[in-house]
Write a protein that holds these residues in place. Structure first.
Motif, PDB file in Angstrom:
ATOM      1  N   GLY A 445       0.871  -1.342  -0.261  1.00 14.64           N
ATOM      2  CA  GLY A 445       0.299  -0.342  -0.288  1.00 14.64           C
ATOM      3  C   GLY A 445       0.544   0.518   0.420  1.00 14.64           C
ATOM      4  O   GLY A 445      -0.046   2.331   0.797  1.00 14.64           O
ATOM      5  N   LEU A 446       2.193   1.312  -0.455  1.00 18.21           N
ATOM      6  CA  LEU A 446       3.387   2.157  -0.937  1.00 18.21           C
ATOM      7  C   LEU A 446       3.088   2.700  -1.892  1.00 18.21           C
ATOM      8  O   LEU A 446       4.483   2.875  -2.488  1.00 18.21           O
ATOM      9  CB  LEU A 446       4.512   1.547  -0.283  1.00 18.21           C
ATOM     10  CG  LEU A 446       4.012   1.732   1.503  1.00 18.21           C
ATOM     11  CD1 LEU A 446       5.434   0.975   2.166  1.00 18.21           C
ATOM     12  CD2 LEU A 446       3.605   2.858   2.315  1.00 18.21           C
ATOM     13  N   TRP A 447       1.958   3.022  -2.676  1.00 22.90           N
ATOM     14  CA  TRP A 447       2.580   3.438  -4.492  1.00 22.90           C
ATOM     15  C   TRP A 447       1.477   4.253  -4.549  1.00 22.90           C
ATOM     16  O   TRP A 447       0.522   4.591  -3.379  1.00 22.90           O
ATOM     17  CB  TRP A 447       1.741   1.423  -4.612  1.00 22.90           C
ATOM     18  CG  TRP A 447       2.435   2.098  -6.529  1.00 22.90           C
ATOM     19  CD1 TRP A 447       0.773   2.063  -7.296  1.00 22.90           C
ATOM     20  CD2 TRP A 447       2.788   1.520  -7.235  1.00 22.90           C
ATOM     21  NE1 TRP A 447       1.732   2.354  -8.394  1.00 22.90           N
ATOM     22  CE2 TRP A 447       2.695   1.789  -8.572  1.00 22.90           C
ATOM     23  CE3 TRP A 447       4.586   1.099  -6.491  1.00 22.90           C
ATOM     24  CZ2 TRP A 447       3.446   1.603  -9.272  1.00 22.90           C
ATOM     25  CZ3 TRP A 447       5.402   1.042  -7.551  1.00 22.90           C
ATOM     26  CH2 TRP A 447       5.021   1.557  -9.126  1.00 22.90           C
ATOM     27  N   ASN A 448       2.366   5.212  -5.492  1.00 21.99           N
ATOM     28  CA  ASN A 448       1.307   6.789  -5.914  1.00 21.99           C
ATOM     29  C   ASN A 448       0.933   7.364  -4.550  1.00 21.99           C
ATOM     30  O   ASN A 448      -0.210   7.940  -4.782  1.00 21.99           O
ATOM     31  CB  ASN A 448       0.031   5.691  -6.750  1.00 21.99           C
ATOM     32  CG  ASN A 448       1.158   5.434  -8.186  1.00 21.99           C
ATOM     33  OD1 ASN A 448       1.982   5.845  -8.717  1.00 21.99           O
ATOM     34  ND2 ASN A 448      -0.692   5.022  -8.891  1.00 21.99           N
ATOM     35  N   LEU A 449       1.635   7.482  -3.436  1.00 23.24           N
ATOM     36  CA  LEU A 449       0.931   8.411  -2.427  1.00 23.24           C
ATOM     37  C   LEU A 449       1.254   9.590  -2.716  1.00 23.24           C
ATOM     38  O   LEU A 449       0.392  10.300  -1.938  1.00 23.24           O
ATOM     39  CB  LEU A 449       1.983   7.829  -1.153  1.00 23.24           C
ATOM     40  CG  LEU A 449       2.095   6.660  -0.744  1.00 23.24           C
ATOM     41  CD1 LEU A 449       3.276   6.616   0.540  1.00 23.24           C
ATOM     42  CD2 LEU A 449       0.744   6.191  -0.300  1.00 23.24           C
ATOM     43  N   TRP A 450       1.057   9.938  -4.353  1.00 26.68           N
ATOM     44  CA  TRP A 450       0.856  11.222  -4.562  1.00 26.68           C
ATOM     45  C   TRP A 450      -0.077  12.154  -5.063  1.00 26.68           C
ATOM     46  O   TRP A 450      -0.282  12.841  -4.666  1.00 26.68           O
ATOM     47  CB  TRP A 450       2.810  11.476  -5.228  1.00 26.68           C
ATOM     48  CG  TRP A 450       2.249  10.761  -6.532  1.00 26.68           C
ATOM     49  CD1 TRP A 450       2.984   9.137  -6.428  1.00 26.68           C
ATOM     50  CD2 TRP A 450       1.604  11.195  -7.470  1.00 26.68           C
ATOM     51  NE1 TRP A 450       1.600   9.465  -7.972  1.00 26.68           N
ATOM     52  CE2 TRP A 450       1.201   9.924  -8.304  1.00 26.68           C
ATOM     53  CE3 TRP A 450       0.486  12.496  -8.030  1.00 26.68           C
ATOM     54  CZ2 TRP A 450       0.791  10.117  -9.886  1.00 26.68           C
ATOM     55  CZ3 TRP A 450      -0.112  12.069  -9.517  1.00 26.68           C
ATOM     56  CH2 TRP A 450      -0.074  10.948  -9.964  1.00 26.68           C
ATOM     57  N   ILE A 451      -0.405  11.419  -5.240  1.00 26.15           N
ATOM     58  CA  ILE A 451      -2.138  10.947  -6.162  1.00 26.15           C
ATOM     59  C   ILE A 451      -2.984  12.259  -4.723  1.00 26.15           C
ATOM     60  O   ILE A 451      -3.776  11.487  -3.689  1.00 26.15           O
ATOM     61  CB  ILE A 451      -3.044  10.187  -6.227  1.00 26.15           C
ATOM     62  CG1 ILE A 451      -2.094   9.191  -7.296  1.00 26.15           C
ATOM     63  CG2 ILE A 451      -3.475  10.183  -7.058  1.00 26.15           C
ATOM     64  CD1 ILE A 451      -2.611   8.354  -7.445  1.00 26.15           C
ATOM     65  N   GLY A 483      -5.546   8.625  -0.710  1.00 26.19           N
ATOM     66  CA  GLY A 483      -6.396   9.748  -0.308  1.00 26.19           C
ATOM     67  C   GLY A 483      -6.132  10.337   0.817  1.00 26.19           C
ATOM     68  O   GLY A 483      -6.746  10.849   1.820  1.00 26.19           O
ATOM     69  N   LEU A 484      -4.785  10.959   0.174  1.00 21.89           N
ATOM     70  CA  LEU A 484      -4.112  11.859   0.944  1.00 21.89           C
ATOM     71  C   LEU A 484      -4.615  13.398   0.261  1.00 21.89           C
ATOM     72  O   LEU A 484      -4.193  13.865  -0.840  1.00 21.89           O
ATOM     73  CB  LEU A 484      -2.388  11.454   1.249  1.00 21.89           C
ATOM     74  CG  LEU A 484      -1.746  10.034   1.443  1.00 21.89           C
ATOM     75  CD1 LEU A 484      -0.713  10.547   1.315  1.00 21.89           C
ATOM     76  CD2 LEU A 484      -2.701   9.964   2.851  1.00 21.89           C
ATOM     77  N   THR A 485      -4.059  14.246   1.029  1.00 19.60           N
ATOM     78  CA  THR A 485      -3.705  15.543   0.929  1.00 19.60           C
ATOM     79  C   THR A 485      -2.096  16.231   0.420  1.00 19.60           C
ATOM     80  O   THR A 485      -1.178  15.161   0.557  1.00 19.60           O
ATOM     81  CB  THR A 485      -4.754  16.606   2.103  1.00 19.60           C
ATOM     82  OG1 THR A 485      -3.194  16.323   2.575  1.00 19.60           O
ATOM     83  CG2 THR A 485      -6.018  16.665   2.894  1.00 19.60           C
ATOM     84  N   TYR A 489       0.579  13.717   2.412  1.00 16.87           N
ATOM     85  CA  TYR A 489       2.154  13.476   1.072  1.00 16.87           C
ATOM     86  C   TYR A 489       3.601  14.661   1.307  1.00 16.87           C
ATOM     87  O   TYR A 489       4.334  13.464   1.573  1.00 16.87           O
ATOM     88  CB  TYR A 489       1.437  13.776  -0.331  1.00 16.87           C
ATOM     89  CG  TYR A 489       2.914  13.195  -1.351  1.00 16.87           C
ATOM     90  CD1 TYR A 489       3.237  12.048  -1.307  1.00 16.87           C
ATOM     91  CD2 TYR A 489       2.825  14.377  -1.910  1.00 16.87           C
ATOM     92  CE1 TYR A 489       3.844  11.698  -2.009  1.00 16.87           C
ATOM     93  CE2 TYR A 489       4.444  13.445  -3.235  1.00 16.87           C
ATOM     94  CZ  TYR A 489       4.620  12.746  -2.964  1.00 16.87           C
ATOM     95  OH  TYR A 489       5.549  12.058  -3.634  1.00 16.87           O
ATOM     96  N   GLY A 490       3.462  15.573   1.808  1.00 17.51           N
ATOM     97  CA  GLY A 490       4.358  16.243   1.282  1.00 17.51           C
ATOM     98  C   GLY A 490       5.279  16.183   3.277  1.00 17.51           C
ATOM     99  O   GLY A 490       6.632  16.064   3.234  1.00 17.51           O
ATOM    100  N   TYR A 491       4.438  15.645   4.312  1.00 17.36           N
ATOM    101  CA  TYR A 491       5.370  15.515   5.347  1.00 17.36           C
ATOM    102  C   TYR A 491       5.829  14.172   5.007  1.00 17.36           C
ATOM    103  O   TYR A 491       6.950  13.258   5.392  1.00 17.36           O
ATOM    104  CB  TYR A 491       3.954  15.227   5.940  1.00 17.36           C
ATOM    105  CG  TYR A 491       4.389  13.817   7.390  1.00 17.36           C
ATOM    106  CD1 TYR A 491       4.813  15.628   8.419  1.00 17.36           C
ATOM    107  CD2 TYR A 491       4.351  12.649   7.698  1.00 17.36           C
ATOM    108  CE1 TYR A 491       5.192  14.467   9.545  1.00 17.36           C
ATOM    109  CE2 TYR A 491       4.208  12.216   8.763  1.00 17.36           C
ATOM    110  CZ  TYR A 491       5.059  12.874  10.029  1.00 17.36           C
ATOM    111  OH  TYR A 491       5.624  12.294  10.952  1.00 17.36           O
ATOM    112  N   LEU A 492       5.562  12.704   3.906  1.00 14.71           N
ATOM    113  CA  LEU A 492       5.629  11.553   3.859  1.00 14.71           C
ATOM    114  C   LEU A 492       6.687  11.531   3.080  1.00 14.71           C
ATOM    115  O   LEU A 492       8.023  10.861   3.036  1.00 14.71           O
ATOM    116  CB  LEU A 492       4.638  10.614   3.611  1.00 14.71           C
ATOM    117  CG  LEU A 492       3.786  10.336   3.926  1.00 14.71           C
ATOM    118  CD1 LEU A 492       2.456   9.057   3.570  1.00 14.71           C
ATOM    119  CD2 LEU A 492       3.896   9.290   5.642  1.00 14.71           C
TER     120      LEU A 492
END
Length: 565
Positions: A445-451, A483-485, A489-492
């Motif tokens: 579940g660590l894929w395309n977190l930028w979306i 489903g991140l803002t 995402y910037g934090y990650l």
């Protein structure tokens, strides 16, 4: 009146009582019981328990903290500043501090300036090894210590009236000069002898000050003496109810506080000698390792992993401690040290800390390159006051911990191989292990977190009528992200950025993310099906997939903006 302690420095008790009756709210009038006894622990400002009561009334307890008698070093023992910071924090933040009642600058009352604060019923742990406690309590107490320090460091000094409490930049630079001067003042002109290694240490520190010190990047409120025996814990619960001893507080480089609380891992500073610390003598069960404790703090306070600067900060802590002990010994020789006969050994302690600093400087490795995984901060972060900082949700913290663990177990061990390929003639090819790690990242579940969450919603609506039915049949493939803002995402990104290869393996590397986001926001169904799905699945890179006919000049501008965001 009963029970006056012989160590009360011959206070004028009547004068003290008259002052307190007029300036301490709820102070017993015409007390028939009065007892003043000095706390035995600590070498700083003399501190006393004051017990006051009248016939038939409950005896009330207060704490009196004063400057030592006699001639003092410049700027030392500033009880006025202690009162100021305690009042500001107590009135405006959730940082646990005792309530202060009054400050007296008139030396005529008891001989020196002093202030009165509440007495906190609780526990103080003198030994950082926490002997006699269960392992679970030790673990909780150290987490609480990290949480308390992060809470203190999160205080917005400008909003609570401490914006002028000190200079924020060049803290270490100024501290080195200050404590060097104090050391010279304590060991020259017929006073106790100085140690030549101290002056070599001063020179080393001057040449190794981290750049973040001059920029103020790690600046904020600094306690100056943050250690476990300056914390009061609840009588029965393993939580902090008060931070004591604010004599050295100011604005400055907060990493100095962090290194100071960690000194016990490196060296055990006893009453008569300096011995090996917990990391070499053995960690008591339940107490986290130094990297684990440091990672907990960094997570809560939003700090980067200080591997490059850690040697300086710990050496600085030993240096400052040595200067302080030299000053205590000088006062003992003069006969006005607050620690009594225990101060006799502070010259040995000062020299022991100088040796400890040099031993630490000469170590090849002082911290692992990356923080340990599995730091459980999900409950602690949400307890911190925001004060304008980003407080990650539990969902984001779970992702962060999974990222750190994935990188430690899979990416860091392969970095050397990836680097060799990047320097070879085959540098434009993909390493076979990279493709395997991509598939594993999808399953984790660590894929395309930028979306962005809104872009994912748009894509679902256009392509699949809001469902994921046309995507990969693997239910673990979160091809439209978590489903991140953008802020989440910037934090990650800070953690993914610890490795050059991590963003690519997580399908979160620029310029691909910028190109894909343009399609998510502006593309039609045909464009998404032709280009976006393969990109989301990591089957092609956007740099090869997208040519001029597919992307208009206006889109190129959007891509550039997306990459820069």
């Amino acid at each position: 009146m009963a029970g006056n302690s012989p160590d009360s420095h011959h206070f004028n008790h009547d004068s003290l009582l008259r002052y307190c009756s007029s300036n301490v709210s709820g102070f017993p009038l015409s007390p028939t019981h009065f007892n003043l006894s000095q706390f035995g622990h600590g070498q700083s400002n003399p501190t006393y328990l004051m017990e006051v009561g009248s016939n038939g009334s409950i005896v009330k307890k207060y704490v009196l903290r004063k400057k030592p008698a006699g001639k003092l070093l410049a700027s030392a023992h500033a009880v006025e500043r202690e009162f100021q910071v305690l009042q500001a924090l107590g009135n405006n933040t959730n940082v646990p501090v005792p309530k202060v009642f009054c400050l007296c600058n008139d030396p005529a009352v008891i001989g020196t300036p002093f202030y009165i604060m509440e007495y906190l019923e609780g526990r103080i742990f003198i030994d950082p090894k926490l002997p006699g406690l269960a392992p679970q309590s030790r673990s909780t107490i150290y987490r609480e210590t990290a949480k308390t320090l992060a809470s203190l460091h999160s205080a917005n000094v400008d909003s609570i009236g401490l914006g002028n409490y000190g200079r924020r930049n060049d803290y270490c630079k100024r501290q080195i000069e200050r404590w060097a001067k104090q050391y010279v003042s304590s060991t020259s002109d017929g006073k106790p002898a100085s140690n030549p290694k101290m002056f070599a240490l001063i020179d080393w520190l001057r040449h190794h000050i981290p750049s973040e010190d001059s920029s103020g990047a790690t600046a904020g409120l600094v306690h100056g003496d943050f250690r476990i025996d300056n914390l009061v814990f609840h009588p029965t619960e393993d939580r902090v109810i008060g931070i004591l001893d604010w004599e050295l507080s100011t604005l400055g480089n907060q990493m100095c506080d962090v290194a100071y609380i960690c000194m016990c891992y490196v060296k055990d500073i006893g009453e008569k000698s300096v011995q090996e610390g917990m990391e070499r003598s053995g960690l008591p069960q339940g107490i986290p390792s130094l990297p684990e404790f440091l990672a907990e703090y960094c997570s809560l306070a939003g700090r980067k992993w200080p591997v490059a600067e850690w040697k300086f900060y710990v050496a600085f802590s030993f240096f400052r401690g040595a200067s302080i002990y030299a000053g205590v010994y000088n006062r003992w020789v003069k006969g006005n040290a607050s620690g009594g006969e225990r101060a006799r050994y502070t010259e040995v302690l000062a020299n022991g800390l100088i040796e400890a600093a040099w031993e630490f400087i000469e170590r090849q490795v002082v911290l692992p390159q990356h923080p340990p995984s599995g730091v459980n901060a999900k409950e602690l972060v949400q307890d911190l006051p925001n004060e304008g900082r980003f407080a990650p949700s539990q969902k984001v913290l779970v992702l962060r911990n999974k990222i750190i663990k994935f990188m430690e177990e899979h990416i860091y061990p392969m970095e050397e191989e990836f680097y060799k390929l990047s320097q070879s003639e085959a540098r434009w090819t993909v390493h076979p292990a990279e493709e395997k790690l991509k598939e594993l990242a999808k399953k984790e579940g660590l894929w395309n977190l930028w979306i962005p969450v809104d872009s994912a919603a748009r894509a679902k609506k256009i392509l699949f009528d809001g469902s994921n039915n046309n995507l990969s049949t693997d239910s673990n493939d979160l091809l439209l992200g978590a489903g991140l803002t953008n802020l989440e995402y910037g934090y990650l990104c800070e953690f993914m950025g610890h490795s050059l290869w991590a963003p690519q393996i997580f399908n979160c590397g620029a310029p691909d993310t910028g190109n894909m986001e343009v399609l998510l926001r502006n593309g039609n169904k045909e464009q998404m099906l032709e280009w976006l799905i393969p990109l989301l699945e990591g089957k092609i890179r956007s740099g090869f997939a997208m040519t001029e006919p597919q992307i208009a000049s206006s889109d190129a501008t959007n891509i550039e903006c997306s990459i820069k965001r």
